[in-house]
Design a protein around this motif. Structure first.
Motif, mmCIF file in Angstrom:
data_model
loop_
_atom_site.group_PDB
_atom_site.id
_atom_site.type_symbol
_atom_site.label_atom_id
_atom_site.label_comp_id
_atom_site.label_asym_id
_atom_site.label_seq_id
_atom_site.Cartn_x
_atom_site.Cartn_y
_atom_site.Cartn_z
ATOM 1 N N VAL A 126 0.264 6.368 -7.065
ATOM 2 C CA VAL A 126 -0.924 7.204 -7.246
ATOM 3 C C VAL A 126 -0.558 8.684 -7.122
ATOM 4 N N SER A 127 0.344 9.013 -6.208
ATOM 5 C CA SER A 127 0.801 10.402 -6.067
ATOM 6 C C SER A 127 1.469 10.877 -7.351
ATOM 7 N N ARG B 46 0.568 3.916 -2.971
ATOM 8 C CA ARG B 46 0.318 5.322 -2.662
ATOM 9 C C ARG B 46 1.304 6.238 -3.386
ATOM 10 N N HIS B 47 2.542 5.810 -3.468
ATOM 11 C CA HIS B 47 3.538 6.611 -4.187
ATOM 12 C C HIS B 47 3.226 6.661 -5.682
ATOM 13 N N TRP C 32 0.823 -1.205 0.000
ATOM 14 C CA TRP C 32 0.000 0.000 0.000
ATOM 15 C C TRP C 32 0.863 1.264 0.000
ATOM 16 N N ASN C 33 2.025 1.195 0.632
ATOM 17 C CA ASN C 33 2.951 2.322 0.597
ATOM 18 C C ASN C 33 3.439 2.567 -0.831
#
Length: 307
Positions: A71-72, A68-69, A64-65
């Motif tokens: 998606v950013s 998230r990167h 998930w980390n």
């Protein structure tokens, strides 16, 4: 006659479809099959575990980390890259000074500027990563960026860059923008060249400024090209494997600040020898990428403008 026509069509399509099925569709199917096993990728037989790998993936903080990167980067990189590409292309093709007898002109030397913008496209992504790794070198003498800031008397802005957890990912994102914006400058320039000059001249004679010309004429007429570029850049932002692997501290550091999904998959498969779990990551990446592409094409759909 119709029957003969379909025979010819099938004859021409059979071999390409066979090649596509073997080298494109088949690996996806095999990846899904492997994701349902605990195969190590090295020795031994694969034991069927069902959806255990996906359940494990759902509860993985590392995955998930990394997601998230990605998606950013997906939210930032395409917007900046396409925005700069549109602005630069518009300036090169329509932003020149008005000349006698010609209301719409490009800037002087626009062909040279296009070559300069496009130059990163002919450089290997590995070389780009190595060049920028040295630019971001935190040493104030060896690092080009810190040395430049020191020469300008801006020592307070010097930073560790790739070693700073809060900005490392954005430093890599900036390299991604730098490496791809030139392609879109050339792409959008070619698309703008197909727009009749009469359209621009009519707008300028009616009193429209460059700002209104860009948003009321250029952007709507280039929307199909922009939409395609959006999907392409989005897929690149969901990858970023090569840049992160070469430029980041300890492959995804510091402290996981630059970890991305492809790098996490690579480490899981080749470092940890968990091919089944890595294949589950690959299937998840496929779902995320396809979801983005479908949404981008659906939400960006608009009526085609003919000219």
């Amino acid at each position: 006659m119709q029957h003969g026509k379909y025979r010819i069509i099938v004859g021409f399509l059979a071999l390409p479809l066979l090649v596509y099925g073997v080298f494109v569709v088949s690996p996806f199917v095999q990846a899904f099959q492997i994701s349902m096993t605990d195969w190590s990728g090295l020795v031994g037989s694969a034991r069927f575990v069902g959806f255990d790998n996906f359940v494990r993936l759902w509860g993985s903080d590392d995955f998930w980390n990394a997601l998230r990167h990605n998606v950013s980067m997906l939210a930032l990189v395409p917007v900046v890259t396409l925005g700069l590409g549109l602005v630069f292309a518009f300036m090169l093709n329509v932003g020149g000074r008005r000349r006698r007898g010609d209301l719409v002109t490009g800037v002087a030397g626009s062909r040279f500027y296009k070559f300069v913008f496009f130059f990163p496209q002919v450089i290997s992504i590995t070389i780009i990563a190595v060049i920028w790794f040295n630019i971001y070198n935190p040493d104030p003498d060896d690092g080009m960026l810190n040395a430049l800031l020191g020469a300008l008397g801006l020592e307070g802005l010097q930073n560790a860059w790739l070693g700073e957890k809060s900005i490392a990912l954005w430093c890599i994102s900036a390299v991604m923008v730098w490496g791809h914006v030139g392609f879109y400058v050339v792409l959008f320039s070619a698309a703008m060249a197909s727009i009749p000059r009469d359209v621009y001249e009519a707008a300028l004679l009616d009193g429209a400024g460059r700002f209104h010309t860009f948003f009321r004429i250029t952007l709507p007429l280039l929307w199909d090209t922009v939409q395609t570029g959006w999907v392409y850049m989005g897929i690149i932002a969901l990858d970023a494997f090569a840049l992160v692997q070469i430029m980041s501290v300890n492959m995804g550091g510091p402290d996981g600040a630059t970890d991305v999904m492809p790098l996490r998959l690579y480490q899981t498969a080749f470092r940890d020898s968990q091919y089944g779990y890595a294949a589950a990551m690959g299937v998840a990446m496929l779902v995320v990428t396809m979801t983005f592409a479908v949404l981008a094409l659906r939400l960006g759909r608009r009526e085609r403008i003919e000219y």
